[in-house]
Scaffold this motif. Structure first.
Motif, PDB file in Angstrom:
ATOM      1  N   PHE A  27      31.736  35.134  -8.801  1.00 45.90           N
ATOM      2  CA  PHE A  27      31.439  36.212  -7.858  1.00 45.90           C
ATOM      3  C   PHE A  27      31.194  35.684  -6.444  1.00 45.90           C
ATOM      4  CE2 PHE A  27      30.544  39.036 -11.494  1.00 45.90           C
ATOM      5  CZ  PHE A  27      31.167  40.184 -11.035  1.00 45.90           C
ATOM      6  N   ILE A  28      30.583  34.499  -6.345  1.00 47.96           N
ATOM      7  CA  ILE A  28      30.166  33.999  -5.038  1.00 47.96           C
ATOM      8  C   ILE A  28      31.296  33.272  -4.316  1.00 47.96           C
ATOM      9  CG2 ILE A  28      28.611  32.391  -3.866  1.00 47.96           C
ATOM     10  CD1 ILE A  28      26.539  33.055  -6.039  1.00 47.96           C
ATOM     11  N   LEU A  29      31.986  32.366  -5.025  1.00 46.49           N
ATOM     12  CA  LEU A  29      33.041  31.596  -4.391  1.00 46.49           C
ATOM     13  C   LEU A  29      34.286  32.454  -4.197  1.00 46.49           C
ATOM     14  CD1 LEU A  29      32.840  28.099  -6.145  1.00 46.49           C
ATOM     15  CD2 LEU A  29      31.985  28.751  -3.893  1.00 46.49           C
ATOM     16  N   PRO A  30      35.025  32.233  -3.099  1.00 49.10           N
ATOM     17  CA  PRO A  30      36.282  32.960  -2.908  1.00 49.10           C
ATOM     18  C   PRO A  30      37.274  32.640  -4.027  1.00 49.10           C
ATOM     19  CG  PRO A  30      35.532  31.957  -0.856  1.00 49.10           C
ATOM     20  CD  PRO A  30      34.663  31.406  -1.948  1.00 49.10           C
ATOM     21  N   PRO A  31      38.166  33.604  -4.341  1.00 48.52           N
ATOM     22  CA  PRO A  31      38.327  34.900  -3.666  1.00 48.52           C
ATOM     23  C   PRO A  31      37.308  35.953  -4.082  1.00 48.52           C
ATOM     24  CG  PRO A  31      39.928  34.725  -5.414  1.00 48.52           C
ATOM     25  CD  PRO A  31      39.207  33.405  -5.378  1.00 48.52           C
ATOM     26  N   GLY A  32      36.523  35.686  -5.141  1.00 47.11           N
ATOM     27  CA  GLY A  32      35.543  36.669  -5.589  1.00 47.11           C
ATOM     28  C   GLY A  32      34.563  37.058  -4.502  1.00 47.11           C
ATOM     29  N   GLY A  33      34.122  36.069  -3.712  1.00 45.59           N
ATOM     30  CA  GLY A  33      33.177  36.348  -2.640  1.00 45.59           C
ATOM     31  C   GLY A  33      33.761  37.260  -1.574  1.00 45.59           C
ATOM     32  N   PHE A  34      35.029  37.056  -1.240  1.00 42.49           N
ATOM     33  CA  PHE A  34      35.673  37.921  -0.249  1.00 42.49           C
ATOM     34  C   PHE A  34      35.864  39.337  -0.789  1.00 42.49           C
ATOM     35  CE2 PHE A  34      37.532  33.821   1.469  1.00 42.49           C
ATOM     36  CZ  PHE A  34      36.674  33.772   2.553  1.00 42.49           C
ATOM     37  N   LEU A  35      36.213  39.455  -2.056  1.00 42.24           N
ATOM     38  CA  LEU A  35      36.351  40.784  -2.655  1.00 42.24           C
ATOM     39  C   LEU A  35      35.007  41.501  -2.691  1.00 42.24           C
ATOM     40  CD1 LEU A  35      38.750  39.905  -5.599  1.00 42.24           C
ATOM     41  CD2 LEU A  35      39.327  41.153  -3.514  1.00 42.24           C
ATOM     42  N   LEU A  36      33.946  40.748  -2.982  1.00 42.43           N
ATOM     43  CA  LEU A  36      32.609  41.338  -2.972  1.00 42.43           C
ATOM     44  C   LEU A  36      32.229  41.778  -1.562  1.00 42.43           C
ATOM     45  CD1 LEU A  36      30.095  41.969  -4.672  1.00 42.43           C
ATOM     46  CD2 LEU A  36      29.260  39.662  -4.155  1.00 42.43           C
ATOM     47  N   LEU A  37      32.608  40.987  -0.560  1.00 44.57           N
ATOM     48  CA  LEU A  37      32.339  41.349   0.829  1.00 44.57           C
ATOM     49  C   LEU A  37      33.055  42.641   1.206  1.00 44.57           C
ATOM     50  CD1 LEU A  37      31.089  40.608   3.566  1.00 44.57           C
ATOM     51  CD2 LEU A  37      33.116  39.215   4.023  1.00 44.57           C
ATOM     52  N   LEU A  38      34.314  42.795   0.773  1.00 46.44           N
ATOM     53  CA  LEU A  38      35.042  44.031   1.050  1.00 46.44           C
ATOM     54  C   LEU A  38      34.388  45.230   0.374  1.00 46.44           C
ATOM     55  CD1 LEU A  38      38.725  42.755   0.692  1.00 46.44           C
ATOM     56  CD2 LEU A  38      37.565  43.434   2.805  1.00 46.44           C
ATOM     57  N   LEU A  39      33.901  45.029  -0.838  1.00 46.50           N
ATOM     58  CA  LEU A  39      33.225  46.111  -1.548  1.00 46.50           C
ATOM     59  C   LEU A  39      31.948  46.521  -0.825  1.00 46.50           C
ATOM     60  CD1 LEU A  39      33.017  47.952  -4.040  1.00 46.50           C
ATOM     61  CD2 LEU A  39      31.828  46.079  -5.206  1.00 46.50           C
ATOM     62  N   LEU A  65      28.298  33.720 -12.056  1.00 40.82           N
ATOM     63  CA  LEU A  65      27.824  33.787 -10.675  1.00 40.82           C
ATOM     64  C   LEU A  65      28.773  33.061  -9.729  1.00 40.82           C
ATOM     65  CD1 LEU A  65      23.987  33.233 -11.192  1.00 40.82           C
ATOM     66  CD2 LEU A  65      25.131  35.344 -10.492  1.00 40.82           C
ATOM     67  N   LYS A  66      29.281  31.908 -10.163  1.00 38.31           N
ATOM     68  CA  LYS A  66      30.192  31.151  -9.320  1.00 38.31           C
ATOM     69  C   LYS A  66      31.457  31.950  -9.034  1.00 38.31           C
ATOM     70  CE  LYS A  66      32.641  27.620 -10.833  1.00 38.31           C
ATOM     71  NZ  LYS A  66      33.033  26.269 -11.316  1.00 38.31           N
ATOM     72  N   GLY A  78      41.074  27.965  -3.943  1.00 38.49           N
ATOM     73  CA  GLY A  78      39.836  28.152  -4.690  1.00 38.49           C
ATOM     74  C   GLY A  78      39.378  26.869  -5.365  1.00 38.49           C
ATOM     75  N   MET A  79      40.316  26.135  -5.938  1.00 33.94           N
ATOM     76  CA  MET A  79      39.997  24.857  -6.566  1.00 33.94           C
ATOM     77  C   MET A  79      39.465  23.855  -5.540  1.00 33.94           C
ATOM     78  SD  MET A  79      42.657  22.234  -8.378  1.00 33.94           S
ATOM     79  CE  MET A  79      43.388  21.896  -6.760  1.00 33.94           C
ATOM     80  N   LEU A  80      40.106  23.793  -4.377  1.00 40.93           N
ATOM     81  CA  LEU A  80      39.664  22.865  -3.339  1.00 40.93           C
ATOM     82  C   LEU A  80      38.284  23.239  -2.814  1.00 40.93           C
ATOM     83  CD1 LEU A  80      43.029  22.491  -1.400  1.00 40.93           C
ATOM     84  CD2 LEU A  80      41.940  20.763  -2.832  1.00 40.93           C
ATOM     85  N   LEU A  81      38.028  24.524  -2.661  1.00 46.09           N
ATOM     86  CA  LEU A  81      36.711  24.952  -2.214  1.00 46.09           C
ATOM     87  C   LEU A  81      35.642  24.586  -3.236  1.00 46.09           C
ATOM     88  CD1 LEU A  81      34.991  26.364  -0.115  1.00 46.09           C
ATOM     89  CD2 LEU A  81      35.531  28.549  -1.214  1.00 46.09           C
ATOM     90  N   ASN A  82      35.977  24.734  -4.513  1.00 47.97           N
ATOM     91  CA  ASN A  82      35.048  24.342  -5.561  1.00 47.97           C
ATOM     92  C   ASN A  82      34.707  22.855  -5.466  1.00 47.97           C
ATOM     93  OD1 ASN A  82      33.727  24.990  -8.314  1.00 47.97           O
ATOM     94  ND2 ASN A  82      35.049  23.253  -8.794  1.00 47.97           N
ATOM     95  N   GLU A  83      35.705  22.033  -5.145  1.00 44.28           N
ATOM     96  CA  GLU A  83      35.454  20.598  -4.993  1.00 44.28           C
ATOM     97  C   GLU A  83      34.563  20.323  -3.781  1.00 44.28           C
ATOM     98  OE1 GLU A  83      35.960  18.180  -7.009  1.00 44.28           O
ATOM     99  OE2 GLU A  83      36.847  19.609  -8.399  1.00 44.28           O
ATOM    100  N   MET A 129      29.352  33.008 -22.519  1.00 46.44           N
ATOM    101  CA  MET A 129      29.792  32.370 -21.279  1.00 46.44           C
ATOM    102  C   MET A 129      28.580  32.122 -20.383  1.00 46.44           C
ATOM    103  SD  MET A 129      32.662  33.690 -18.572  1.00 46.44           S
ATOM    104  CE  MET A 129      33.940  33.547 -19.836  1.00 46.44           C
ATOM    105  N   PRO A 130      28.396  30.890 -19.845  1.00 46.49           N
ATOM    106  CA  PRO A 130      27.226  30.578 -19.038  1.00 46.49           C
ATOM    107  C   PRO A 130      27.115  31.493 -17.835  1.00 46.49           C
ATOM    108  CG  PRO A 130      28.423  28.578 -19.625  1.00 46.49           C
ATOM    109  CD  PRO A 130      29.273  29.732 -20.032  1.00 46.49           C
TER     110      PRO A 130
END
Length: 253
Positions: free
Chosen positions: A10-22, A7-8, A236-241, A1-2
């Motif tokens: 982890f960085i983009l929400p919701p992953g980014g928000f979960l990382l922020l909470l951690l 990285l995307k 999440g899809m819209l943010l990616n766009e 897996m690339p």
């Protein structure tokens, strides 16, 4: 897996928000005020991502291309040379089918492309590569579904691309040497601005056929202010766009 995919996530929400909470939990004793701010930002971010009303508002910003009226379909054969339907992901090893299947967004695109193909008689190209690094390609899966489920044959399959930019450039290698420079582009309305930009940069004249509009009244209880699991995925899809619209001109222009 690339690694860029990981990285995307982890960085983009919701992953980014979960990382922020951690991180907020990690520094709670050393920097309590910073930790509190991190908790608030993370929780508010996750709450906003779960709201259908945010999906509606965000989509209205991204969905710039108008829908193609059915009254315009008969004239399309004189305006374009081919229909290009972009891959929208695939699901692995569905036991009901005994093989990989197009993801829900891809199926929406295929249904619309099939109806356009029957109405216009235009030839079809499916584009999408090895989403999980293993065959079959998305293009091949889509072509099979179009043939078996919609009764529409696919003339070209572009099965190497991994991004929207590669959808465009690889499709150009198949079509343009044959003198085909005008395409009817089928993808989600929120994805269409980035897709159109890519195909025009690849040398195509583009007529857009957006579908799957989200910037419409959401019809949810309390106007969409109640959390909903589906909204997390859609936001999440819209943010990616939105990120893609900013990043593509920097990366490819």
């Amino acid at each position: 897996m690339p690694i860029r995919y990981i990285l995307k996530q982890f960085i983009l929400p919701p992953g980014g928000f979960l990382l922020l909470l951690l991180l907020a939990w990690w520094v709670r004793r050393r920097w309590p005020r910073l930790s509190f701010a991190g908790f608030v930002a993370g929780l508010v971010g996750l709450w906003l991502m779960s709201l259908p009303v945010v999906v509606e508002w965000s989509a209205r910003v991204l969905e710039r291309e108008p829908a193609l009226a059915e009254s315009e379909w008969p004239a399309l054969a004189s305006r374009v040379d081919a229909i290009v339907v972009l891959g929208g992901g695939r699901e692995r090893d569905d036991p009901a089918w005994g093989e990989d299947q197009p993801a829900s967004q891809a199926l929406e695109r295929l249904r619309y492309a099939a109806r356009l193909a029957r109405a216009t008689g235009l030839p079809l190209l499916t584009t999408g590569g090895l989403h999980f690094g293993e065959p079959p390609s998305e293009a091949a899966i889509m072509a099979e579904v179009l043939q078996r489920d919609f009764g529409v044959a696919v003339r070209w399959q572009e099965g190497e691309s991994r991004t929207t930019w590669e959808n465009a450039t690889h499709s150009a290698r198949l079509l343009q040497p044959a003198g085909l420079h005008r395409v009817l582009l089928v993808t989600q309305a929120s994805h269409m601005p980035r897709a159109r930009w890519s195909f025009e940069r690849a040398g195509f004249e583009v007529v857009t056929a957006p579908m799957g509009f989200l910037g419409v009244p959401n019809g949810r209880p309390l106007g969409g202010w109640l959390p909903e699991a589906k909204a997390v995925w859609q936001n999440g899809m819209l943010l990616n766009e939105a990120v893609g619209l900013f990043a593509y001109p920097l990366a490819y222009d």
